[in-house]
Design a protein around this motif. Structure first.
Motif: not given
Length: 227
Positions: A92-100
Protein backbone atom coordinates in the motif's frame (compact mmCIF):
# COMPACT_ATOMS: atom_id res chain seq x y z
CA UNK A 1 31.94 4.52 -2.83
CA UNK A 2 30.11 3.16 0.21
CA UNK A 3 27.04 1.94 -1.67
CA UNK A 4 27.77 -1.05 -3.87
CA UNK A 5 27.48 0.54 -7.30
CA UNK A 6 26.21 3.53 -9.22
CA UNK A 7 22.52 2.59 -9.39
CA UNK A 8 19.80 1.94 -6.84
CA UNK A 9 16.10 1.28 -6.32
CA UNK A 10 14.61 2.99 -3.26
CA UNK A 11 11.08 2.02 -2.21
CA UNK A 12 8.59 2.74 0.54
CA UNK A 13 5.26 1.06 1.25
CA UNK A 14 2.93 -0.06 4.03
CA UNK A 15 1.83 -3.60 4.84
CA UNK A 16 -1.31 -4.18 6.91
CA UNK A 17 -0.73 -6.22 10.11
CA UNK A 18 -2.82 -9.12 8.79
CA UNK A 19 -0.33 -9.67 5.93
CA UNK A 20 2.92 -8.66 7.60
CA UNK A 21 4.13 -12.13 8.65
CA UNK A 22 3.58 -13.62 5.20
CA UNK A 23 5.11 -10.56 3.55
CA UNK A 24 8.32 -10.84 5.58
CA UNK A 25 8.49 -14.59 4.91
CA UNK A 26 8.07 -14.06 1.15
CA UNK A 27 10.36 -11.05 0.97
CA UNK A 28 13.14 -12.78 2.93
CA UNK A 29 13.00 -16.30 1.51
CA UNK A 30 11.86 -15.80 -2.08
CA UNK A 31 11.95 -12.20 -3.25
CA UNK A 32 15.36 -11.07 -2.02
CA UNK A 33 17.16 -14.19 -3.28
CA UNK A 34 15.39 -13.80 -6.62
CA UNK A 35 16.49 -10.19 -6.95
CA UNK A 36 20.04 -10.90 -5.82
CA UNK A 37 20.36 -13.54 -8.55
CA UNK A 38 19.85 -10.86 -11.24
CA UNK A 39 23.16 -9.76 -12.83
CA UNK A 40 24.07 -6.29 -11.56
CA UNK A 41 22.23 -6.58 -8.23
CA UNK A 42 24.75 -6.37 -5.39
CA UNK A 43 22.77 -5.92 -2.16
CA UNK A 44 19.21 -5.55 -0.90
CA UNK A 45 18.16 -4.26 2.51
CA UNK A 46 14.74 -4.11 4.13
CA UNK A 47 14.00 -1.71 6.95
CA UNK A 48 10.82 -1.49 9.07
CA UNK A 49 9.37 1.64 10.67
CA UNK A 50 11.36 2.45 13.80
CA UNK A 51 8.18 3.32 15.69
CA UNK A 52 6.70 -0.14 15.08
CA UNK A 53 4.27 1.12 12.43
CA UNK A 54 3.27 -0.49 9.14
CA UNK A 55 5.86 1.19 6.90
CA UNK A 56 8.87 -0.36 5.18
CA UNK A 57 11.86 1.06 3.32
CA UNK A 58 13.71 -1.15 0.85
CA UNK A 59 16.97 -0.36 -0.93
CA UNK A 60 18.58 -2.28 -3.77
CA UNK A 61 22.17 -1.40 -4.65
CA UNK A 62 23.07 -1.97 -8.30
CA UNK A 63 26.31 -2.16 -10.24
CA UNK A 64 25.12 0.51 -12.70
CA UNK A 65 22.08 2.63 -13.47
CA UNK A 66 21.69 0.64 -16.69
CA UNK A 67 20.83 -2.46 -14.64
CA UNK A 68 17.35 -0.95 -14.22
CA UNK A 69 16.59 -1.67 -17.88
CA UNK A 70 18.58 -4.89 -18.18
CA UNK A 71 17.01 -8.06 -19.62
CA UNK A 72 17.57 -9.89 -16.34
CA UNK A 73 15.67 -7.34 -14.26
CA UNK A 74 12.88 -6.75 -16.77
CA UNK A 75 12.44 -10.50 -17.11
CA UNK A 76 11.69 -10.79 -13.39
CA UNK A 77 9.47 -7.71 -13.30
CA UNK A 78 7.36 -9.09 -16.14
CA UNK A 79 7.17 -12.69 -14.89
CA UNK A 80 6.46 -12.54 -11.15
CA UNK A 81 6.13 -15.79 -9.24
CA UNK A 82 2.72 -16.88 -7.98
CA UNK A 83 3.71 -15.83 -4.46
CA UNK A 84 4.89 -12.43 -5.71
CA UNK A 85 1.65 -11.91 -7.61
CA UNK A 86 -0.25 -12.71 -4.42
CA UNK A 87 1.75 -10.24 -2.29
CA UNK A 88 2.03 -7.29 -4.71
CA UNK A 89 -1.54 -5.97 -4.14
CA UNK A 90 -0.76 -5.66 -0.40
CA UNK A 91 2.01 -3.09 -1.01
CA UNK A 92 0.00 0.00 0.00
CA UNK A 93 1.04 3.60 -0.71
CA UNK A 94 3.98 2.43 -2.80
CA UNK A 95 6.67 4.97 -3.70
CA UNK A 96 9.37 3.55 -5.98
CA UNK A 97 12.38 5.48 -7.25
CA UNK A 98 14.84 4.16 -9.84
CA UNK A 99 17.99 6.06 -9.08
CA UNK A 100 21.47 7.16 -9.90
CA UNK A 101 23.80 7.42 -6.91
CA UNK A 102 25.05 11.01 -6.68
CA UNK A 103 26.96 10.88 -3.38
CA UNK A 104 27.88 8.13 -0.93
CA UNK A 105 30.03 8.47 2.19
CA UNK A 106 30.87 6.05 4.99
CA UNK A 107 29.72 2.52 5.66
CA UNK A 108 26.61 1.60 3.70
CA UNK A 109 24.44 -0.07 6.35
CA UNK A 110 23.83 0.29 10.07
CA UNK A 111 21.09 -0.48 12.57
CA UNK A 112 18.90 2.52 11.70
CA UNK A 113 18.20 4.73 8.69
CA UNK A 114 16.68 8.17 8.24
CA UNK A 115 15.27 8.74 4.76
CA UNK A 116 14.41 12.20 3.46
CA UNK A 117 12.43 12.46 0.22
CA UNK A 118 12.74 15.92 -1.30
CA UNK A 119 12.93 17.92 -4.51
CA UNK A 120 15.08 20.92 -5.50
CA UNK A 121 13.45 24.25 -6.22
CA UNK A 122 13.76 25.57 -9.76
CA UNK A 123 17.35 26.58 -10.45
CA UNK A 124 18.60 25.35 -7.06
CA UNK A 125 19.64 21.76 -7.84
CA UNK A 126 23.41 22.39 -7.78
CA UNK A 127 23.22 24.46 -4.61
CA UNK A 128 21.14 21.80 -2.86
CA UNK A 129 23.44 19.02 -4.02
CA UNK A 130 26.47 20.93 -2.71
CA UNK A 131 24.77 21.33 0.67
CA UNK A 132 23.80 17.67 0.91
CA UNK A 133 27.26 16.54 -0.23
CA UNK A 134 28.86 18.62 2.51
CA UNK A 135 26.41 17.29 5.08
CA UNK A 136 26.86 13.67 3.98
CA UNK A 137 30.63 13.92 4.29
CA UNK A 138 30.34 15.51 7.73
CA UNK A 139 27.60 13.23 9.11
CA UNK A 140 29.46 9.96 8.49
CA UNK A 141 32.03 10.55 11.23
CA UNK A 142 29.69 11.82 13.95
CA UNK A 143 28.92 9.76 17.05
CA UNK A 144 25.88 7.59 16.39
CA UNK A 145 26.08 7.95 12.58
CA UNK A 146 27.92 5.79 10.05
CA UNK A 147 26.99 6.86 6.51
CA UNK A 148 25.03 9.17 4.24
CA UNK A 149 23.96 8.75 0.62
CA UNK A 150 22.23 10.96 -1.96
CA UNK A 151 20.19 9.38 -4.77
CA UNK A 152 18.30 11.02 -7.63
CA UNK A 153 15.36 9.40 -9.43
CA UNK A 154 15.63 8.96 -13.19
CA UNK A 155 13.03 6.67 -14.72
CA UNK A 156 14.45 4.36 -17.39
CA UNK A 157 12.64 4.27 -20.73
CA UNK A 158 10.73 1.02 -20.24
CA UNK A 159 7.09 0.00 -20.46
CA UNK A 160 4.91 -0.43 -17.38
CA UNK A 161 5.83 -3.83 -15.97
CA UNK A 162 3.58 -6.71 -14.96
CA UNK A 163 4.41 -6.17 -11.29
CA UNK A 164 3.37 -2.52 -11.55
CA UNK A 165 0.13 -3.48 -13.25
CA UNK A 166 -0.66 -5.91 -10.42
CA UNK A 167 -0.15 -3.03 -7.96
CA UNK A 168 -2.53 -0.85 -9.99
CA UNK A 169 -0.30 0.96 -12.48
CA UNK A 170 2.90 3.02 -12.52
CA UNK A 171 4.24 3.76 -9.05
CA UNK A 172 4.79 7.34 -7.84
CA UNK A 173 8.44 8.21 -7.25
CA UNK A 174 10.46 10.34 -4.87
CA UNK A 175 12.64 12.86 -6.72
CA UNK A 176 15.76 13.04 -4.53
CA UNK A 177 16.48 10.71 -1.62
CA UNK A 178 18.91 11.49 1.20
CA UNK A 179 19.67 8.48 3.41
CA UNK A 180 21.56 8.74 6.69
CA UNK A 181 22.48 5.48 8.47
CA UNK A 182 23.50 5.14 12.10
CA UNK A 183 23.69 2.87 15.10
CA UNK A 184 21.95 5.38 17.40
CA UNK A 185 18.33 6.22 16.64
CA UNK A 186 18.37 9.38 18.77
CA UNK A 187 21.18 10.83 16.63
CA UNK A 188 19.08 10.39 13.49
CA UNK A 189 15.99 11.81 15.17
CA UNK A 190 18.01 14.87 16.11
CA UNK A 191 19.15 15.38 12.51
CA UNK A 192 15.57 15.18 11.23
CA UNK A 193 14.62 18.10 13.47
CA UNK A 194 17.74 20.24 13.02
CA UNK A 195 20.15 20.04 10.08
CA UNK A 196 17.64 18.17 7.91
CA UNK A 197 14.61 20.17 9.01
CA UNK A 198 12.30 21.94 6.58
CA UNK A 199 13.83 25.31 7.45
CA UNK A 200 17.37 24.19 6.68
CA UNK A 201 16.50 22.24 3.54
CA UNK A 202 14.38 24.98 2.01
CA UNK A 203 17.12 27.47 2.81
CA UNK A 204 19.52 25.22 0.86
CA UNK A 205 17.24 25.12 -2.16
CA UNK A 206 14.70 22.34 -1.52
CA UNK A 207 10.99 22.69 -2.13
CA UNK A 208 8.71 22.74 0.89
CA UNK A 209 7.27 19.36 1.83
CA UNK A 210 10.17 16.95 2.39
CA UNK A 211 9.03 13.56 3.72
CA UNK A 212 11.07 11.95 6.52
CA UNK A 213 11.02 8.41 7.85
CA UNK A 214 12.98 6.54 10.51
CA UNK A 215 13.57 2.83 10.05
CA UNK A 216 15.26 -0.16 11.69
CA UNK A 217 17.14 -2.79 9.68
CA UNK A 218 15.14 -6.03 9.32
CA UNK A 219 17.00 -8.08 6.72
CA UNK A 220 19.74 -7.85 4.12
CA UNK A 221 21.11 -10.05 1.32
CA UNK A 222 24.01 -9.67 -1.07
CA UNK A 223 24.52 -11.44 -4.37
CA UNK A 224 27.05 -13.73 -2.68
CA UNK A 225 24.34 -14.98 -0.30
CA UNK A 226 22.37 -16.57 -3.13
CA UNK A 227 22.89 -20.28 -3.76
Amino acid sequence: MALLGQGAVAMWWDIAPAFRAEFEDWHTHEHFPERMAIPGFHRGSRWSAADGGEGFFVLYELEAYETLASPGYLGRLNAPTLWSAKMMPHHRHMVRSQCRVLESFGGALSRHALTVRLSPSEGAAERLRDQLRTQANAFRSRPGISAAHLLVHQAPKIETTTEQKIRGGPDPAADWIFIVCGYDLASLQALAGTELSDAVLTGAGAKIGAVRGLYALSHTNTATDVD
